[in-house]
Write a protein that holds these residues in place. Structure first.
Motif, PDB file in Angstrom:
ATOM      1  N   LYS A 258       0.825  -1.203   0.000  1.00 20.11           N
ATOM      2  CA  LYS A 258       0.000   0.000   0.000  1.00 20.11           C
ATOM      3  C   LYS A 258       0.858   1.252   0.000  1.00 20.11           C
ATOM      4  N   ASN A 259       1.995   1.170   0.695  1.00 24.32           N
ATOM      5  CA  ASN A 259       2.986   2.244   0.712  1.00 24.32           C
ATOM      6  C   ASN A 259       4.355   1.623   0.471  1.00 24.32           C
ATOM      7  N   PRO A 260       5.318   2.382  -0.058  1.00 25.14           N
ATOM      8  CA  PRO A 260       6.678   1.836  -0.147  1.00 25.14           C
ATOM      9  C   PRO A 260       7.135   1.374   1.228  1.00 25.14           C
ATOM     10  N   PHE A 261       7.657   0.142   1.305  1.00 22.87           N
ATOM     11  CA  PHE A 261       8.067  -0.410   2.594  1.00 22.87           C
ATOM     12  C   PHE A 261       9.574  -0.314   2.694  1.00 22.87           C
TER      13      PHE A 261
ATOM     14  N   GLY B 120      17.042  -0.658   2.894  1.00 26.41           N
ATOM     15  CA  GLY B 120      16.360  -0.362   1.643  1.00 26.41           C
ATOM     16  C   GLY B 120      14.911  -0.807   1.663  1.00 26.41           C
ATOM     17  N   GLY B 121      14.264  -0.715   0.506  1.00 28.27           N
ATOM     18  CA  GLY B 121      12.855  -1.090   0.455  1.00 28.27           C
ATOM     19  C   GLY B 121      12.336  -1.113  -0.968  1.00 28.27           C
ATOM     20  N   SER B 122      11.040  -1.387  -1.088  1.00 27.79           N
ATOM     21  CA  SER B 122      10.416  -1.533  -2.398  1.00 27.79           C
ATOM     22  C   SER B 122       8.911  -1.397  -2.252  1.00 27.79           C
ATOM     23  N   SER B 123       8.226  -1.344  -3.389  1.00 25.34           N
ATOM     24  CA  SER B 123       6.759  -1.359  -3.402  1.00 25.34           C
ATOM     25  C   SER B 123       6.223  -2.647  -4.017  1.00 25.34           C
ATOM     26  N   GLU B 124       7.122  -3.505  -4.509  1.00 25.69           N
ATOM     27  CA  GLU B 124       6.692  -4.774  -5.099  1.00 25.69           C
ATOM     28  C   GLU B 124       7.573  -5.904  -4.584  1.00 25.69           C
ATOM     29  N   TYR B 125       6.932  -7.002  -4.209  1.00 26.92           N
ATOM     30  CA  TYR B 125       7.631  -8.169  -3.672  1.00 26.92           C
ATOM     31  C   TYR B 125       7.096  -9.414  -4.370  1.00 26.92           C
ATOM     32  N   ARG B 126       7.984 -10.207  -4.934  1.00 28.80           N
ATOM     33  CA  ARG B 126       7.594 -11.435  -5.638  1.00 28.80           C
ATOM     34  C   ARG B 126       7.673 -12.618  -4.687  1.00 28.80           C
TER      35      ARG B 126
ATOM     36  N   THR C  84       3.692  -2.586  11.498  1.00 28.57           N
ATOM     37  CA  THR C  84       5.003  -2.004  11.245  1.00 28.57           C
ATOM     38  C   THR C  84       4.913  -0.624  10.611  1.00 28.57           C
ATOM     39  N   ILE C  85       5.624   0.307  11.210  1.00 29.49           N
ATOM     40  CA  ILE C  85       5.779   1.640  10.648  1.00 29.49           C
ATOM     41  C   ILE C  85       7.156   1.694   9.999  1.00 29.49           C
ATOM     42  N   GLY C  86       7.196   1.581   8.668  1.00 31.48           N
ATOM     43  CA  GLY C  86       8.459   1.608   7.953  1.00 31.48           C
ATOM     44  C   GLY C  86       9.095   2.991   8.003  1.00 31.48           C
ATOM     45  N   ILE C  87      10.339   3.068   7.577  1.00 28.59           N
ATOM     46  CA  ILE C  87      11.048   4.350   7.568  1.00 28.59           C
ATOM     47  C   ILE C  87      10.432   5.243   6.487  1.00 28.59           C
ATOM     48  N   ALA C  88       9.924   6.374   6.905  1.00 27.40           N
ATOM     49  CA  ALA C  88       9.258   7.303   5.985  1.00 27.40           C
ATOM     50  C   ALA C  88      10.262   8.331   5.464  1.00 27.40           C
ATOM     51  N   PRO C  89       9.973   8.921   4.296  1.00 24.88           N
ATOM     52  CA  PRO C  89      10.902   9.902   3.741  1.00 24.88           C
ATOM     53  C   PRO C  89      10.874  11.251   4.450  1.00 24.88           C
ATOM     54  N   ASP C  90       9.779  11.524   5.181  1.00 23.32           N
ATOM     55  CA  ASP C  90       9.661  12.813   5.863  1.00 23.32           C
ATOM     56  C   ASP C  90       8.623  12.686   6.977  1.00 23.32           C
ATOM     57  N   GLU C  91       8.542  13.721   7.808  1.00 28.09           N
ATOM     58  CA  GLU C  91       7.664  13.659   8.976  1.00 28.09           C
ATOM     59  C   GLU C  91       6.193  13.634   8.585  1.00 28.09           C
ATOM     60  N   LYS C  92       5.820  14.345   7.549  1.00 27.60           N
ATOM     61  CA  LYS C  92       4.418  14.350   7.104  1.00 27.60           C
ATOM     62  C   LYS C  92       3.972  12.941   6.740  1.00 27.60           C
ATOM     63  N   THR C  93       4.806  12.236   5.978  1.00 25.03           N
ATOM     64  CA  THR C  93       4.462  10.860   5.590  1.00 25.03           C
ATOM     65  C   THR C  93       4.417   9.945   6.809  1.00 25.03           C
ATOM     66  N   LEU C  94       5.362  10.130   7.718  1.00 31.42           N
ATOM     67  CA  LEU C  94       5.372   9.324   8.937  1.00 31.42           C
ATOM     68  C   LEU C  94       4.063   9.505   9.701  1.00 31.42           C
ATOM     69  N   ARG C  95       3.625  10.734   9.856  1.00 34.18           N
ATOM     70  CA  ARG C  95       2.380  10.986  10.584  1.00 34.18           C
ATOM     71  C   ARG C  95       1.187  10.352   9.883  1.00 34.18           C
ATOM     72  N   GLU C  96       1.187  10.383   8.579  1.00 36.01           N
ATOM     73  CA  GLU C  96       0.096   9.754   7.831  1.00 36.01           C
ATOM     74  C   GLU C  96       0.057   8.251   8.085  1.00 36.01           C
TER      75      GLU C  96
ATOM     76  N   LYS D  46       5.331  -1.413  15.637  1.00 37.67           N
ATOM     77  CA  LYS D  46       6.750  -1.742  15.514  1.00 37.67           C
ATOM     78  C   LYS D  46       7.380  -0.692  14.601  1.00 37.67           C
ATOM     79  N   ILE D  47       8.330   0.053  15.144  1.00 34.80           N
ATOM     80  CA  ILE D  47       8.916   1.179  14.433  1.00 34.80           C
ATOM     81  C   ILE D  47      10.255   0.763  13.836  1.00 34.80           C
ATOM     82  N   LYS D  48      10.375   0.875  12.539  1.00 33.89           N
ATOM     83  CA  LYS D  48      11.644   0.583  11.877  1.00 33.89           C
ATOM     84  C   LYS D  48      12.584   1.781  12.029  1.00 33.89           C
TER      85      LYS D  48
END
Length: 345
Positions: A13-16, A21-27, A131-143, A155-157
């Protein structure tokens, strides 16, 4: 027995994003095991490049695993899982998929869910963290913290350049929730001991894998000076890893994709209990098929992190669900997983 497979691309649903590192698609790879009597079982491999696996490597080793099962009837789970491990020493996700399919097959033949075969009470399962993945900025984290409103445990990464701010924001937005942190091996002993007093002040429950997996003396050093429990994830793959972690960490995190099967997961639980350690289970980004296999042994655990399917936008299955943070197992035989209505039509 016949072993077939299908590669499925899961979209989050969101980049994880985690420390490495991370991704938006996992096979992932669904395997189907068909016995001579027509009974079938499903399992899922959720490979991680960190452990040397991809969907392609899973597919490459499946013929070797299939050859192990030639001429077997599917009932001897312990012997089959040991034979799979002898055939391929690594490739835990691939072996875990076949193990899950064997257990699904047995449960379906007997007409009972896997947790009943093990004599477990699903009501005893602890609530799962989200799990709350590492967000690019505070606004995204709050969302993302807002999106996790229904979950009582987060669980905070960590392992970023702004770890302290991340934890402060999450605690500000979730003043009454249980918080756990996972650095995914990104810290040094010095940075871990600098962070832990702050984490304690903010009411964090425990710290998962603060240091690189092989730095056991570093983990021991941190644990001896830490006011919070330390849990090993990347440092603990199979049951034989646990004795050397006794006194080094306070607990372990089991993942089927690491340990290679459900029988091995049960051994890990027993071994960790014998060393008086906290026992949890985690997951990769997986569909409900993969998550449900682990959810069946959740009643044996102290805590779980089985939110992998909840992070996925296109889950093709219906299996274990999460209601208010509580893992709810399906009532069907075996794993109890079915295709979604859109997939089965």
């Amino acid at each position: 027995m016949k072993l077939t497979h299908e590669i499925i691309a899961l979209r989050t649903k969101n980049p994880f994003v985690i420390a490495r590192g991370g991704s938006s698609e996992y096979r992932v790879v669904r395997v189907t095991l068909t016995a001579p009597d027509g009974a079938t079982g499903w399992g899922e491999a959720a490979p991680s490049k960190y452990y040397g696996e991809t969907a392609d490597t899973v597919v490459d080793v499946l013929p070797m695993l299939a050859s192990v099962l030639d001429g077997t009837d599917g009932w001897s789970l312990e012997a089959s899982e040991q034979a799979l491990a002898r055939a391929i020493g690594f490739n835990g996700a691939a072996r875990a998929a076949v193990s899950a399919a064997l257990h699904d097959l047995m449960g379906k033949r007997l007409g009972v869910p896997l947790y009943k075969l093990w004599g477990l009470d699903p009501a005893a399962s602890p609530p799962t963290s989200f799990t709350i993945g590492i967000a690019p900025d505070e606004k995204t984290l709050r969302e993302r913290v807002t999106e996790a409103a229904q979950y009582p445990v987060l669980k905070i990464k960590l392992g970023s350049s702004w770890d302290e701010r991340i934890v402060r924001v999450v605690r500000e937005m979730a003043p009454n929730k249980v918080l756990r942190v996972d650095a995914n091996a990104a810290w040094t002993p010095k940075s871990a001991l600098r962070m832990i007093p702050l984490l304690q002040e903010l009411g964090v429950e425990f710290v998962e894998q603060p240091l690189p997996p092989r730095d056991l003396e570093g983990l021991r050093f941190v644990r001896e000076r830490s006011s919070l429990p330390i849990v090993a994830d990347e440092s603990c793959l199979v049951a034989s890893d646990i004795p050397k972690l006794a006194g080094v960490v306070d607990g372990i995190n089991i993942k089927l994709a690491k340990c290679g099967g459900l029988r091995e997961a049960l051994r890990m639980i027993a071994t960790a209990r014998a060393h008086d350690m906290l026992v949890m289970a985690g997951c990769m980004i997986e569909s409900s098929l993969g998550i449900t296999a682990a959810a069946h042994f959740a009643p044996l655990l102290d805590c779980v992190d089985l939110d992998g399917a909840a992070l996925v936008a296109n889950d093709p299955y219906v299996g274990a669900t999460i209601s208010g943070g509580k893992v709810v197992l399906p009532a069907g035989a075996g794993l109890g997983v079915e295709l979604t209505a859109s997939m089965s039509s």
